[in-house]
Scaffold this motif. Structure first.
Motif, mmCIF file in Angstrom:
data_model
loop_
_atom_site.group_PDB
_atom_site.id
_atom_site.type_symbol
_atom_site.label_atom_id
_atom_site.label_comp_id
_atom_site.label_asym_id
_atom_site.label_seq_id
_atom_site.Cartn_x
_atom_site.Cartn_y
_atom_site.Cartn_z
ATOM 1 N N LEU A 258 0.825 -1.208 0.000
ATOM 2 C CA LEU A 258 0.000 0.000 0.000
ATOM 3 C C LEU A 258 0.860 1.259 0.000
ATOM 4 N N VAL A 259 1.977 1.233 0.717
ATOM 5 C CA VAL A 259 2.889 2.376 0.718
ATOM 6 C C VAL A 259 3.453 2.604 -0.687
ATOM 7 N N VAL A 260 3.832 1.518 -1.366
ATOM 8 C CA VAL A 260 4.343 1.640 -2.737
ATOM 9 C C VAL A 260 3.273 2.227 -3.657
ATOM 10 N N LEU A 261 2.049 1.721 -3.571
ATOM 11 C CA LEU A 261 0.963 2.253 -4.404
ATOM 12 C C LEU A 261 0.669 3.716 -4.073
ATOM 13 N N HIS A 262 0.760 4.071 -2.803
ATOM 14 C CA HIS A 262 0.540 5.450 -2.373
ATOM 15 C C HIS A 262 1.580 6.369 -3.014
ATOM 16 N N LEU A 263 2.828 5.975 -2.956
ATOM 17 C CA LEU A 263 3.897 6.783 -3.549
ATOM 18 C C LEU A 263 3.756 6.875 -5.071
ATOM 19 N N LEU A 264 3.368 5.778 -5.689
ATOM 20 C CA LEU A 264 3.150 5.798 -7.143
ATOM 21 C C LEU A 264 1.997 6.726 -7.515
ATOM 22 N N LEU B 130 -6.033 12.314 -12.332
ATOM 23 C CA LEU B 130 -7.226 12.001 -11.551
ATOM 24 C C LEU B 130 -7.104 10.613 -10.924
ATOM 25 N N HIS B 131 -6.646 9.646 -11.701
ATOM 26 C CA HIS B 131 -6.476 8.302 -11.166
ATOM 27 C C HIS B 131 -5.384 8.267 -10.100
ATOM 28 N N GLY B 132 -4.336 9.044 -10.305
ATOM 29 C CA GLY B 132 -3.242 9.092 -9.339
ATOM 30 C C GLY B 132 -3.675 9.647 -7.995
ATOM 31 N N ILE B 133 -4.440 10.743 -7.991
ATOM 32 C CA ILE B 133 -4.861 11.334 -6.718
ATOM 33 C C ILE B 133 -5.855 10.424 -6.007
ATOM 34 N N LEU B 134 -6.730 9.774 -6.756
ATOM 35 C CA LEU B 134 -7.664 8.843 -6.116
ATOM 36 C C LEU B 134 -6.925 7.642 -5.520
ATOM 37 N N THR B 135 -5.905 7.165 -6.221
ATOM 38 C CA THR B 135 -5.074 6.079 -5.691
ATOM 39 C C THR B 135 -4.364 6.518 -4.422
ATOM 40 N N ALA B 136 -3.787 7.720 -4.443
ATOM 41 C CA ALA B 136 -3.066 8.226 -3.275
ATOM 42 C C ALA B 136 -4.005 8.390 -2.077
ATOM 43 N N LEU B 137 -5.199 8.907 -2.313
ATOM 44 C CA LEU B 137 -6.155 9.095 -1.216
ATOM 45 C C LEU B 137 -6.603 7.762 -0.606
ATOM 46 N N VAL B 138 -7.008 6.840 -1.446
ATOM 47 C CA VAL B 138 -7.520 5.562 -0.945
ATOM 48 C C VAL B 138 -6.427 4.779 -0.229
ATOM 49 N N VAL C 284 -4.321 18.546 2.727
ATOM 50 C CA VAL C 284 -3.594 18.889 1.494
ATOM 51 C C VAL C 284 -4.039 17.975 0.352
ATOM 52 N N ALA C 285 -4.167 16.682 0.634
ATOM 53 C CA ALA C 285 -4.588 15.732 -0.405
ATOM 54 C C ALA C 285 -5.998 16.037 -0.896
ATOM 55 N N LEU C 286 -6.887 16.425 0.009
ATOM 56 C CA LEU C 286 -8.256 16.765 -0.400
ATOM 57 C C LEU C 286 -8.289 18.035 -1.240
#
Length: 115
Positions: free
Chosen positions: A8-14, A37-45, A74-76
């Motif tokens: 999950l940490v790796v996916l968050h950073l990606l 858009l996909h990147g920010i949703l991935t980072a948030l989840v 910040v993420a929101l």
């Protein structure tokens, strides 16, 4: 559970890398790339899942709730800017993309520097 946490940490950073990279690539011709858009949703989840797993004591360390709250705000804000930019592309300018890139860099800096 440590493996799930680390994945999950790796996916968050990606996710954050996609947001930053997609934003910087489009600075000359201001637009929001689909991947952003996909990147920010991935980072948030993934960020929410990481904090949930760590808070439950299943993996990682006990999270600093103040730091997590600041990062979430910040993420929101970044997510809101990206979503508004996707819905109405005419509002996207170089400064708009700069704000997204700057807030993304700020979120990464908070993650690394705040102890």
């Amino acid at each position: 559970m440590d493996l799930v946490y680390n994945l999950l940490v790796v996916l968050h950073l990606l996710g954050w890398a996609i947001v930053l990279g997609g934003t910087l690539v489009n600075l000359r011709t201001p637009k929001i790339a689909t991947g952003v858009l996909h990147g920010i949703l991935t980072a948030l989840v993934t960020g929410i899942l990481i904090v949930g797993i760590a808070s439950a004591g299943l993996a990682g360390h006990d999270p600093n709730t103040t730091k997590i709250a600041v990062k979430l705000v910040v993420a929101l804000v970044v997510a809101t800017l990206v979503i508004l930019g996707v819905r109405k592309p005419s509002r996207v300018t170089t400064g708009y993309l700069g704000a997204i890139a700057g807030l993304t860099a700020l979120n990464v800096a908070i993650a690394v520097l705040w102890r």
